[in-house]
Design a protein around this motif. Structure first.
Motif, mmCIF file in Angstrom:
data_model
loop_
_atom_site.group_PDB
_atom_site.id
_atom_site.type_symbol
_atom_site.label_atom_id
_atom_site.label_comp_id
_atom_site.label_asym_id
_atom_site.label_seq_id
_atom_site.Cartn_x
_atom_site.Cartn_y
_atom_site.Cartn_z
ATOM 1 N N HIS A 3 90.964 24.238 -2.490
ATOM 2 C CA HIS A 3 91.603 24.629 -3.742
ATOM 3 C C HIS A 3 91.468 26.122 -4.015
ATOM 4 O O HIS A 3 92.417 26.763 -4.486
ATOM 5 N N SER A 4 90.298 26.692 -3.755
ATOM 6 C CA SER A 4 90.115 28.126 -3.990
ATOM 7 C C SER A 4 90.972 28.945 -3.036
ATOM 8 O O SER A 4 91.570 29.960 -3.427
ATOM 9 N N ILE A 5 91.026 28.519 -1.778
ATOM 10 C CA ILE A 5 91.883 29.201 -0.810
ATOM 11 C C ILE A 5 93.346 29.099 -1.233
ATOM 12 O O ILE A 5 94.121 30.065 -1.132
ATOM 13 N N ASN A 6 93.755 27.919 -1.719
ATOM 14 C CA ASN A 6 95.126 27.773 -2.200
ATOM 15 C C ASN A 6 95.404 28.702 -3.371
ATOM 16 O O ASN A 6 96.515 29.236 -3.505
ATOM 17 N N THR A 10 98.254 31.484 -3.215
ATOM 18 C CA THR A 10 99.305 31.556 -4.231
ATOM 19 C C THR A 10 99.402 32.958 -4.817
ATOM 20 O O THR A 10 100.486 33.551 -4.893
ATOM 21 N N LEU A 11 98.249 33.490 -5.226
ATOM 22 C CA LEU A 11 98.242 34.813 -5.842
ATOM 23 C C LEU A 11 98.663 35.898 -4.850
ATOM 24 O O LEU A 11 99.319 36.873 -5.233
ATOM 25 N N VAL A 265 97.981 23.397 -10.783
ATOM 26 C CA VAL A 265 99.001 24.441 -10.655
ATOM 27 C C VAL A 265 98.794 25.228 -9.365
ATOM 28 O O VAL A 265 99.727 25.457 -8.589
ATOM 29 N N PHE A 266 97.560 25.647 -9.109
ATOM 30 C CA PHE A 266 97.301 26.427 -7.905
ATOM 31 C C PHE A 266 97.335 25.553 -6.649
ATOM 32 O O PHE A 266 97.624 26.040 -5.555
ATOM 33 N N ARG A 267 97.002 24.278 -6.800
ATOM 34 C CA ARG A 267 97.145 23.383 -5.657
ATOM 35 C C ARG A 267 98.608 23.304 -5.228
ATOM 36 O O ARG A 267 98.926 23.377 -4.047
ATOM 37 N N LEU A 268 99.495 23.158 -6.198
ATOM 38 C CA LEU A 268 100.926 23.175 -5.896
ATOM 39 C C LEU A 268 101.350 24.545 -5.381
ATOM 40 O O LEU A 268 102.164 24.647 -4.458
ATOM 41 N N GLY A 269 100.772 25.599 -5.960
ATOM 42 C CA GLY A 269 101.092 26.945 -5.505
ATOM 43 C C GLY A 269 100.781 27.153 -4.039
ATOM 44 O O GLY A 269 101.542 27.815 -3.321
ATOM 45 N N SER A 313 112.241 32.370 -7.767
ATOM 46 C CA SER A 313 111.659 32.228 -6.424
ATOM 47 C C SER A 313 110.678 31.068 -6.384
ATOM 48 O O SER A 313 110.658 30.292 -5.418
ATOM 49 N N ILE A 314 109.868 30.930 -7.418
ATOM 50 C CA ILE A 314 108.904 29.825 -7.478
ATOM 51 C C ILE A 314 109.638 28.488 -7.560
ATOM 52 O O ILE A 314 109.284 27.520 -6.871
#
Length: 360
Positions: A3-6, A10-11, A265-269, A313-314
């Motif tokens: 999750h942190s890597i995702n 994302t960012l 949100v970031f998991r999807l990102g 884009s997202i």
């Protein structure tokens, strides 16, 4: 799940999109100059790729199936977006003015081979594809290393990466010498080293007793300093690679051996980040030219570009992931016989299993 890597992935892809929007605004606006002129996201992108490769790979994987699995994940969307870019240039060449539609360059773009565009940059027709040229090269070297014993695979990949940088000075064409001799290759090797380090009992014990967030903050701050310094060549790698590696190390350590971030949100990102990366260069020139020509060429126009390009884009990346990338990947794996039929232990399990148990 990483999750942190995702979150970082994302960012990083969003920061790359912001960087390209900034480039466009600075080049096209008569009154606005934005300060974000470097892209730490590229360096994180390569480091994460190296780490993920080590994390997910089964030591018993065979070179050809391994390479094919990576190719069917990376190439379909890239080829599709490259085809869209070619159509854009054919009808509106000023939308992507750096690209040249010679047959040679079209073939080289699809094959991810380096060449100089009209502005003497090593960019394919879809210009962000230059990083994919490195990614596919890394995958190839890693695939070759799979012919060795498991304990030698990662060191062999790192050795091939360093060897390629050295050998590139004797390559026959300037584009190949510059591209394959770029020290940015070391960032992929750094990602592999992080993956290898996180399998060592002493490192695992350190992570388990030490909070990772201070290292993540130091890494993020270091990337900001590197972006401000904005060096080139080896100096760029010397300033970007260490803080990027520290940030990836902290995120991966948090995910695997401590309490991972768990944000939907970031998991999807993380899932749609590849789509964001490849789709925003197609969206940007269309919307930006329209806004600057018909609405405003100044600060309002720049704000509107950010407010439209990033969300669109997202959104398109999400649709791409759900309706193109995932179905095409499953279909190609099935057609090419790449679906795993046997249950084998990947490296990712060894982090949380046998290696973890040695220091529990």
């Amino acid at each position: 799940m990483l999750h942190s890597i995702n979150t970082i992935r994302t960012l990083s892809c969003i920061s790359i999109a912001v960087f390209h929007i900034t480039e466009f605004v600075n080049a096209s606006s008569d009154t606005v100059t934005l300060p974000f002129t470097a892209a730490p996201g590229f360096h994180l992108f390569l480091l994460i790729s190296g780490f993920i490769l080590v994390y997910i790979t089964n030591p018993n994987d065979q070179p050809v199936p391994f390479m094919m699995k990576r190719a069917v994940r990376i190439l379909p969307l890239y080829w599709l977006m490259t085809a869209v870019a070619i159509l854009m240039i054919a009808f509106k060449p000023w939308l992507l003015p750096k690209a040249e539609l010679s047959m040679e360059h079209i073939v080289q773009s699809f094959l991810l081979l380096p060449y100089y565009d009209l502005r003497d940059r090593l960019h394919p027709i879809l210009y962000v594809g230059w990083t994919l040229g490195y990614i596919m090269l890394f995958y190839l070297m890693f695939a070759i290393s799979l012919m060795a014993k498991a304990k030698h695979q990662i060191p062999l990949t790192i050795a091939m990466t360093v060897g390629l940088i050295v050998a590139a000075q004797w390559f026959p064409t300037p584009a190949f010498r510059e591209f394959y001799g770029d020290p940015i290759l070391l960032e992929f090797a750094s990602g592999c080293i992080i993956g290898l380090a996180l399998r060592q009992p002493a490192v695992i014990a350190f992570i388990k007793r030490t909070p990772m967030w201070p290292f993540a903050l130091i890494g993020a701050a270091g990337l900001c300093v590197a972006a401000w310094l904005h060096y080139d060549g080896w100096a760029k790698i010397a300033t970007f690679a260490p803080p990027a590696a520290l940030l990836v190390f902290a995120a991966a350590g948090q995910d695997i051996f401590r309490t991972p971030l768990n944000n939907a949100v970031f998991r999807l990102g993380g899932q749609i980040s590849y789509g964001i990366y490849l789709i925003h260069p197609i969206i940007l020139p269309v919307l930006a030219v329209m806004i600057f020509e018909h609405i405003d060429n100044g600060l309002l126009g720049a704000a509107l570009i950010f407010a439209t390009v990033l969300p669109l884009s997202i959104g398109l990346a999400y649709l791409s992931f759900r309706y193109f990338e995932t179905p095409s990947n499953k279909w190609l794996r099935r057609v090419l016989g790449l679906t795993n039929t046997a249950s084998r232990k990947p490296r990712s399990q060894s982090y949380a299993g046998s290696v973890r148990g040695k220091v529990a």
